[in-house]
Design an enzyme around this catalytic site. Structure first.
Site, mmCIF file in Angstrom:
data_model
loop_
_atom_site.group_PDB
_atom_site.id
_atom_site.type_symbol
_atom_site.label_atom_id
_atom_site.label_comp_id
_atom_site.label_asym_id
_atom_site.label_seq_id
_atom_site.Cartn_x
_atom_site.Cartn_y
_atom_site.Cartn_z
ATOM 1 N N ARG A 27 0.857 -1.313 0.084
ATOM 2 C CA ARG A 27 -0.029 -0.072 0.097
ATOM 3 C C ARG A 27 0.958 1.274 -0.043
ATOM 4 O O ARG A 27 0.266 2.453 -0.284
ATOM 5 C CB ARG A 27 -0.861 -0.053 1.351
ATOM 6 C CG ARG A 27 -1.830 -0.993 0.905
ATOM 7 C CD ARG A 27 -2.618 -1.346 2.573
ATOM 8 N NE ARG A 27 -3.261 -0.316 3.176
ATOM 9 C CZ ARG A 27 -4.743 -0.245 2.828
ATOM 10 N NH1 ARG A 27 -5.196 -1.236 2.188
ATOM 11 N NH2 ARG A 27 -5.439 0.695 3.537
ATOM 12 N N TRP A 75 1.430 6.438 5.686
ATOM 13 C CA TRP A 75 1.692 6.978 4.417
ATOM 14 C C TRP A 75 1.425 8.606 4.653
ATOM 15 O O TRP A 75 0.078 8.875 4.728
ATOM 16 C CB TRP A 75 0.921 6.435 3.347
ATOM 17 C CG TRP A 75 1.350 6.908 2.132
ATOM 18 C CD1 TRP A 75 2.584 6.363 1.233
ATOM 19 C CD2 TRP A 75 0.810 7.716 1.184
ATOM 20 N NE1 TRP A 75 2.912 6.896 0.265
ATOM 21 C CE2 TRP A 75 1.671 7.756 -0.130
ATOM 22 C CE3 TRP A 75 -0.494 8.670 1.156
ATOM 23 C CZ2 TRP A 75 1.207 8.477 -1.135
ATOM 24 C CZ3 TRP A 75 -0.790 9.397 0.028
ATOM 25 C CH2 TRP A 75 0.259 9.146 -1.121
ATOM 26 N N ASN A 101 -6.540 5.296 9.635
ATOM 27 C CA ASN A 101 -6.252 5.459 8.117
ATOM 28 C C ASN A 101 -7.150 6.416 7.768
ATOM 29 O O ASN A 101 -8.349 6.248 8.354
ATOM 30 C CB ASN A 101 -6.153 3.980 7.709
ATOM 31 C CG ASN A 101 -6.442 4.149 5.878
ATOM 32 O OD1 ASN A 101 -5.870 5.240 5.295
ATOM 33 N ND2 ASN A 101 -6.608 3.180 5.350
ATOM 34 N N GLY A 102 -6.956 7.399 7.020
ATOM 35 C CA GLY A 102 -7.588 8.770 6.525
ATOM 36 C C GLY A 102 -7.299 9.991 7.165
ATOM 37 O O GLY A 102 -6.310 10.185 7.195
ATOM 38 N N LYS A 485 -3.241 6.991 -22.479
ATOM 39 C CA LYS A 485 -3.371 5.900 -21.803
ATOM 40 C C LYS A 485 -3.236 4.569 -22.651
ATOM 41 O O LYS A 485 -2.655 3.785 -22.484
ATOM 42 C CB LYS A 485 -4.879 5.985 -21.055
ATOM 43 C CG LYS A 485 -5.059 5.499 -19.660
ATOM 44 C CD LYS A 485 -4.456 6.471 -18.700
ATOM 45 C CE LYS A 485 -2.928 6.826 -18.781
ATOM 46 N NZ LYS A 485 -2.575 8.011 -17.495
ATOM 47 N N HIS A 504 -7.674 20.097 -40.860
ATOM 48 C CA HIS A 504 -6.344 20.664 -41.184
ATOM 49 C C HIS A 504 -5.097 19.496 -41.357
ATOM 50 O O HIS A 504 -3.934 20.174 -41.039
ATOM 51 C CB HIS A 504 -5.911 21.884 -40.112
ATOM 52 C CG HIS A 504 -7.099 22.893 -40.099
ATOM 53 N ND1 HIS A 504 -7.103 23.706 -40.961
ATOM 54 C CD2 HIS A 504 -7.867 23.104 -39.089
ATOM 55 C CE1 HIS A 504 -8.563 24.582 -40.799
ATOM 56 N NE2 HIS A 504 -8.760 24.037 -39.642
ATOM 57 N N LYS A 603 7.449 4.948 -12.940
ATOM 58 C CA LYS A 603 6.568 5.698 -12.269
ATOM 59 C C LYS A 603 7.098 6.836 -11.831
ATOM 60 O O LYS A 603 6.311 7.846 -11.643
ATOM 61 C CB LYS A 603 6.184 4.922 -10.929
ATOM 62 C CG LYS A 603 5.039 5.516 -10.094
ATOM 63 C CD LYS A 603 3.776 5.214 -10.619
ATOM 64 C CE LYS A 603 2.568 5.755 -10.265
ATOM 65 N NZ LYS A 603 1.345 5.792 -11.322
HETATM 66 C C1 F6R Z 1 1.138 8.516 -17.836
HETATM 67 C C2 F6R Z 1 1.992 8.887 -16.719
HETATM 68 C C3 F6R Z 1 2.956 9.933 -17.262
HETATM 69 C C4 F6R Z 1 3.171 11.016 -16.031
HETATM 70 C C5 F6R Z 1 4.350 11.853 -16.192
HETATM 71 C C6 F6R Z 1 4.558 12.967 -15.321
HETATM 72 O O1 F6R Z 1 0.196 7.674 -17.302
HETATM 73 O O2 F6R Z 1 1.972 8.322 -15.674
HETATM 74 O O3 F6R Z 1 2.777 10.496 -18.468
HETATM 75 O O4 F6R Z 1 1.764 11.760 -15.787
HETATM 76 O O5 F6R Z 1 5.625 11.133 -16.395
HETATM 77 O O6 F6R Z 1 4.770 12.341 -13.568
HETATM 78 P P1 F6R Z 1 4.331 13.170 -12.487
HETATM 79 O O7 F6R Z 1 2.850 13.335 -12.416
HETATM 80 O O8 F6R Z 1 4.917 12.165 -11.360
HETATM 81 O O9 F6R Z 1 5.304 14.380 -12.688
#
Ligand code: F6R
Length: 608
Positions: A27, A75, A101-102, A485, A504, A603
């Site tokens: 998590r 977190w 949590n919350g 996406k 265009h 990520k």
């Molecule tokens: C798309 C995605 C990427 C992020 C981009 C910015 O699903 O995850 O396009 O949005 O790399 O990342 P952050 O928001 O972490 O600066």
């Protein structure tokens, strides 16, 4: 997203708590801690960092037998990452220990009142008000004290509470954050989800909002807020532990898409109330906004950029406040026109994207006020900015941004409407949009109910090599995000265009092998979108239209239709997002790809 685990019974080893916390590691967390009974007193040990740091601190204590205890992975949301801010939190004499949590929205008011009545606080968390409140309500019965105390709490919570005068019991309560309970012949256990429980029992009870549960020995009882018992049979779970981590979903991405009714609620909690913005985090710049602000400049990358673009349309549609936006990698090198009268909003779910970070540094050098928006407390962009609004959606594990994207738009709209309010530009029209945002948790449940239909469409379209997404206004931002996406997790070529730009150039691409997603609002630009759909159809390309519920005309002309509830046009990127996310997700799965780990992507992008 914090994790809770608690045991009560005979001869429970402290190690059980550590084992339970490890099951909740997925998590995401930044610190952990445990409270357990020790000869009539509670011992609480907590540590910033990984669970292994807590284990090290505990040393041989992990082999100790105890009768009751609570453990937690934190977190951070309110208060930085530190030993003091880690859970469990206790009252002053350490008799009451609480994990949570919350988010407690009214914690500032409660904290002030409690301090005025002589309570001493040791952390800067929202949670710490809870043990102090319970102390005030305690008259020899923990269940009654918790019922009385939680009536004073606003916001979302799952809590676990132990009291050294009733060392054979845990009391837990839920409003908005998950909580699961189970028991076997030797012990009973409470946790944030089933993963730490499955080892002990597969017969579990999911606690509902507004319910309290008392765990004792090898049993538990559920009550309502008036203390009336609730009889409910446990449910048999036959998931293995890996499946349980994903809440029964096949992938984190799917789980995170389905979390949106909850994550959006958490993102706007304390920021919007009854159609009114109340973003406390920016109160310190009220006078800057009222007197000095000339321009807002949004800096972001990828999906975060699309959220920023929706914000720009929203601000333009409803105010005369000047909003510019640039992708961070361009912002850095385009000599942007920002100065001391500019509010730069740096949007980054990870808080670590290097281009956005460099944009922050540049903007600060030019004298702008920089507000960060991130989902990760203590990450670099918030630390280097002047202030921060956190999205509070809980960690996002799938590489593709899903729940953080919708949270970004909702939080940006909250910030924007707060700014309009201070600039005397908050209209009834804007109030309606803000009310639509408050209704999103319900709207999302409806949209997500369409998954079977979206799976059917994914099967039909899985073998196409290209797709185009078109829209106008905020629908255009939804188109960009839909295309991103799809390409990032399915590797199908997809592009997003302003529908008016088709003629265009891009229309030259279209034929029967090139399907087009058309995002059609209910009013405003609807007629223009219908003309664009006709242009597409004339080139024999198939049209998948995302329309509001009763749009019979578009339903007749499109090849496929996905319906979303009717809302104001500004909300379109928010209602459309779960549809395009699910479509991309199922296409990726049908193509045998892992949507959680798309090739070549990370990520957090910490390289230029
Ligand atoms: C798309 C995605 C990427 C992020 C981009 C910015 O699903 O995850 O396009 O949005 O790399 O990342 P952050 O928001 O972490 O600066």
């Amino acid at each position: 997203m914090c994790g809770i685990v608690g045991f009560v019974g005979k001869n429970i080893k402290v190690d059980y708590f550590i084992d339970g916390l490890k099951k909740l590691e997925y998590r995401g967390y930044d610190s952990s801690g445990v409270s357990y009974d020790d000869n009539g007193k509670f011992c609480t040990i907590k540590k910033e960092g990984r669970i292994k740091d807590l284990e090290k601190e505990l040393g041989d204590i992990v082999n100790k037998n105890v009768n009751v205890g609570l453990a937690h992975t934190r977190w951070a949301t309110h208060g930085g990452v530190s030993d003091e801010n880690s859970h469990p939190h206790t009252n002053e004499d350490n008799k009451i220990s609480v994990v949570h949590n919350g988010i407690i929205e009214n914690f500032q008011e409660l904290r002030k009142e409690l301090i005025s009545r002589g309570h001493v606080f040791r952390s800067s968390t929202d949670t710490e008000v809870i043990p102090h409140l319970i102390e005030e309500c305690y008259r020899g019965n923990l269940l009654e004290a918790v019922i009385e105390a939680i009536k004073k709490l606003e916001g979302a919570y799952a809590i676990g509470v132990i009291h050294s005068e009733e060392p054979d019991k845990i009391v837990a309560a839920r409003k908005g954050s998950p909580l699961v309970v189970a028991g076997n012949e030797e012990l009973s256990i409470i946790a944030s989800d089933v993963t730490p429980i499955l080892k002990y029992s597969k017969e579990v009870n999911f606690i509902n909002d507004g319910e309290i549960v008392e765990l004792f020995g090898n049993n538990y009882k559920i009550f309502d807020l008036s203390g009336n018992p609730i009889e409910r049979k446990p449910i048999h779970i036959d998931w293995d532990e890996e499946l349980a981590e994903k809440g029964g979903y096949e992938h984190f991405m799917q789980k995170e898409i389905f979390e949106q009714p909850v994550s959006i609620k958490s993102a706007i909690s304390g920021r919007i109330k009854n159609g009114q913005p109340c973003v406390k985090e920016i109160e310190n710049i009220k006078s800057f906004i009222e007197n000095d602000l000339k321009k807002i400049y949004v800096v972001a990358c990828g999906t975060s950029y699309h959220a920023g673009l929706a914000f720009k349309y929203f601000m333009q549609n409803h105010s005369d406040i000047n909003v510019e936006i640039e992708v961070a990698s361009e912002f850095r090198y385009c000599n942007p026109n920002v100065n001391k009268n500019t509010l730069v909003i740096a949007v980054s779910q990870s808080g670590e994207t290097i281009d956005t970070l460099e944009g922050v540094r540049l903007a600060k050098n030019k004298g702008a006020y920089v507000l960060a928006m991130s989902n990760v407390v203590g990450s670099t962009i918030p630390r280097e900015s002047d202030s921060v609004v956190y999205m509070n959606t809980g960690p996002e594990i799938g590489v593709a941004a899903t729940k953080t994207y919708t949270a970004q738009i909702a939080v940006l709209y909250s910030i924007g409407s707060q700014i309009m309010k201070w600039k005397n530009q908050y209209s009834t029209e804007t109030e309606k949009i803000i009310k639509d945002i408050e209704n999103l948790p319900e709207i999302y449940k409806k949209v997500l109910d369409n998954e079977d239909h979206i799976i059917e469409l994914a099967r039909e379209y899985v073998n196409y090599k290209h797709m185009m997404y078109i829209g106008r206004g905020t629908g255009y931002t939804a188109a960009l995000e839909g295309a991103l996406k799809l390409k990032e997790i399915s590797y199908i070529h997809a592009s997003g265009y302003q529908a008016g730009e088709l003629k265009h150039g891009p229309i030259a691409l279209l034929d029967e092998s090139f399907p087009v997603f058309a995002i059609v609002p209910f009013n405003g630009l609807r007629e223009k979108m219908i003309s664009n759909i006709m242009e597409v159809k004339a080139r024999k390309a198939r049209v998948i239209a995302i329309v509001t519920e009763n749009d019979e005309k578009v339903i007749e002309i499109a090849n496929e239709v996905i319906k979303v509830p009717e809302t104001s046009e500004d909300i379109l990127p928010l209602t459309v997002a779960p549809v395009t996310q699910l479509f991309s997700y199922h296409i990726a799965v049908l193509r045998g790809l892992d949507p959680d780990k798309p090739r070549n992507l990370a990520k957090s992008v910490t390289v230029e």
